[in-house]
Enzyme design. Structure first.
Site, short mmCIF file in Angstrom:
data_model
loop_
_atom_site.label_atom_id
_atom_site.label_comp_id
_atom_site.label_asym_id
_atom_site.label_seq_id
_atom_site.Cartn_x
_atom_site.Cartn_y
_atom_site.Cartn_z
N PRO A 1 -9.80 -4.23 10.52
CA PRO A 1 -9.95 -4.72 11.89
C PRO A 1 -9.09 -5.94 12.19
O PRO A 1 -8.47 -6.03 13.25
CB PRO A 1 -11.44 -5.03 11.97
CG PRO A 1 -12.06 -4.03 11.06
CD PRO A 1 -11.10 -3.95 9.90
N MET B 1 0.82 -1.21 0.00
CA MET B 1 0.00 0.00 0.00
C MET B 1 0.86 1.26 0.00
O MET B 1 0.66 2.16 -0.79
CB MET B 1 -0.93 0.00 1.22
CG MET B 1 -2.04 -1.01 1.16
SD MET B 1 -3.22 -0.86 2.55
CE MET B 1 -2.33 -1.77 3.82
N GLU C 1 -1.28 8.42 15.31
CA GLU C 1 -1.97 9.67 14.97
C GLU C 1 -3.19 9.40 14.09
O GLU C 1 -4.26 10.02 14.26
CB GLU C 1 -1.00 10.63 14.28
CG GLU C 1 0.10 11.18 15.18
CD GLU C 1 1.16 10.14 15.55
OE1 GLU C 1 1.79 10.30 16.62
OE2 GLU C 1 1.36 9.18 14.78
N PRO D 1 6.47 5.99 -1.52
CA PRO D 1 7.47 6.93 -0.99
C PRO D 1 6.92 8.30 -0.64
O PRO D 1 7.36 8.92 0.32
CB PRO D 1 8.50 7.01 -2.13
CG PRO D 1 8.40 5.69 -2.81
CD PRO D 1 6.95 5.31 -2.74
N GLU E 1 -6.29 -6.85 10.63
CA GLU E 1 -4.88 -6.45 10.63
C GLU E 1 -4.50 -5.79 11.95
O GLU E 1 -3.45 -6.08 12.54
CB GLU E 1 -4.62 -5.49 9.47
CG GLU E 1 -3.18 -5.02 9.38
CD GLU E 1 -2.91 -4.14 8.18
OE1 GLU E 1 -1.75 -3.70 8.01
OE2 GLU E 1 -3.85 -3.88 7.39
N ARG E 2 -5.35 -4.92 12.44
CA ARG E 2 -5.03 -4.20 13.68
C ARG E 2 -5.19 -5.10 14.91
O ARG E 2 -4.49 -4.91 15.90
CB ARG E 2 -5.90 -2.93 13.76
CG ARG E 2 -5.41 -1.92 12.72
CD ARG E 2 -6.30 -0.72 12.50
NE ARG E 2 -5.69 0.14 11.49
CZ ARG E 2 -6.32 1.13 10.86
NH1 ARG E 2 -7.58 1.40 11.14
NH2 ARG E 2 -5.68 1.85 9.96
N ARG F 1 19.16 -10.04 40.15
CA ARG F 1 20.15 -8.97 40.17
C ARG F 1 20.22 -8.31 41.55
O ARG F 1 19.19 -7.95 42.12
CB ARG F 1 19.79 -7.93 39.11
CG ARG F 1 20.70 -6.71 39.06
CD ARG F 1 22.07 -7.06 38.53
NE ARG F 1 22.89 -5.86 38.35
CZ ARG F 1 24.18 -5.89 38.07
NH1 ARG F 1 24.82 -7.04 37.94
NH2 ARG F 1 24.85 -4.77 37.92
#
Length: 378
Positions: A238, A123, A365, A126, A240-241, A266
């Site tokens: 949906p 998708m 964003e 550049p 994909e996310r 530690r």
């Protein structure tokens, strides 16, 4: 959800990753790419496209199993493998299953299950980023063929892909509503790849720029209907996310487990790092945010399985889970002190692999804008 099925696939996945990935993963990270053969290995192990129908050679498992396999990779610290796998099995294959013709499904899906075919989706360009309306890659109808020209960038699996779903403009005057999707066989003349793109994390997941120079495709390479590509993208986002959230939550689980082990072993000032109030409070905060995200994730998983998960749901989930991942892993790395900044300690890979999660599949964003629109309009 069949808990027996989930347990079976979890055991199978863990065993395969321990045997076939763990001994070699550092070398793959150094090389900047996984070997092509790992796809065949995953295919033989039954891990690729597990929720496709059995007629394509897949397990016909549930959607939860598909996410489980992805999550196990992320939890074990194989972020690059997880991202490559997610593109191939949880994004490209469903596009073909949901939008492809029977001939397209028979042509590509069995190979994706076996690992003979590696999938990618193209998708981003550049000069466009998330602005699909500004796509410059063009597809022009020429008799019984399509002629494609343009380029794509930041394409996961770009160097090894045999099949790329390419988003191209077929009606420039219509902006995003004039986008179509094409199934591109990468062996065709006119297709070429740039060299691999060097990244700060997820090194073993190859990323490349792709070029289309008078690439001729048969008419039947069109996926779905002409100029409906944007609609298809919105319908598949949906899932994909959800995959990004699966990786975020599982990777945070893995990073937290490493950190809990480290701070208890530690010593500093004569006591374990885990006994300091700051350490305990920081890890309590991480655990709280992780569990809140997990609860919403499970709600979204249920919605998706019922066909009720919206684009807004997916944006809320991706924003919250990936931002949580970055913040949580940052806090975990801090508790390792200087050792956390060395590649010798796996927490450093969790850290660099996390950063891209708030960028790909829609930046944080963009997610905020998607969430704001139903409340405030455009």
């Amino acid at each position: 959800m069949d808990t027996g099925e989930l347990a079976l696939f979890r055991e199978m996945t863990r065993r395969a990753l321990d045997q076939e990935v763990a001994p070699y993963y550092e070398a793959w990270e150094s090389a900047g790419m996984m070997p092509r053969g790992i796809w065949h290995t995953l295919g033989r192990a039954g891990m690729l496209c597990v929720d496709l129908p059995e007629q394509y050679g897949a397990a016909g498992a549930s959607f939860e199993v598909a996410q489980l396999v992805l999550g196990e990779m992320a939890q074990m610290g194989y972020g690059g493998l997880a991202s490559s796998f997610n593109i191939h099995a949880n994004i490209v294959a469903p596009y073909i299953l949901h939008r492809g013709t029977e001939a397209q499904q028979q042509q590509w899906l069995p190979g994706m299950v076996s690992g003979d075919v590696v999938g990618a989706i193209a998708m981003t360009e550049p000069g466009t980023g998330s602005d699909l309306a500004a796509l410059r890659t063009r597809a022009i109808r020429d008799g019984d063929e399509w002629l494609i020209n343009g380029s794509k960038i930041f394409i996961t699996n770009g160097l090894q892909a045999n099949l790329v779903i390419v988003c191209a403009s077929t009606d420039p005057s219509a902006g995003a509503r004039g986008i179509s999707l094409f199934l591109v066989d990468t062996s065709l003349p006119g297709f070429s790849r740039g060299k691999g793109i060097s990244k700060i994390g997820q090194h073993s997941s190859d990323t490349a720029e792709l070029f289309f120079d008078n690439l001729r495709l048969p008419a039947e390479a069109l996926l779905g209907e002409e100029n409906r590509g944007f609609v298809y993208l919105m319908e598949e986002l949906p899932r994909e996310r959800l995959g990004c959230a699966t990786q975020a939550i599982a990777a945070t689980d893995g990073a937290l487990a490493l950190t809990l082990e480290y701070v208890q072993e530690r010593k500093a000032f004569g006591q374990s790092v885990g006994s300091f109030q700051n350490t305990r409070f920081k890890l309590a905060e991480v655990k709280t945010q992780l569990e809140l995200c997990r609860a919403y994730y499970q709600q979204c998983m249920n919605k998706y399985s019922e066909g009720a998960m919206s684009v807004e749901d997916a944006a809320l989930l991706k924003l919250s889970s990936t931002e949580m991942q970055c913040q949580a892993v940052d806090q975990c790395l801090q508790l390792f002190g200087g050792y956390g900044y060395t590649t010798e300690y796996p927490i450093s890979r969790f850290y660099v692999d996390a950063r891209v999660q708030t960028i790909y599949a829609g930046t944080s964003e963009i997610m905020k804008e998607v969430i704001a629109r139903p409340m405030l309009g455009r």
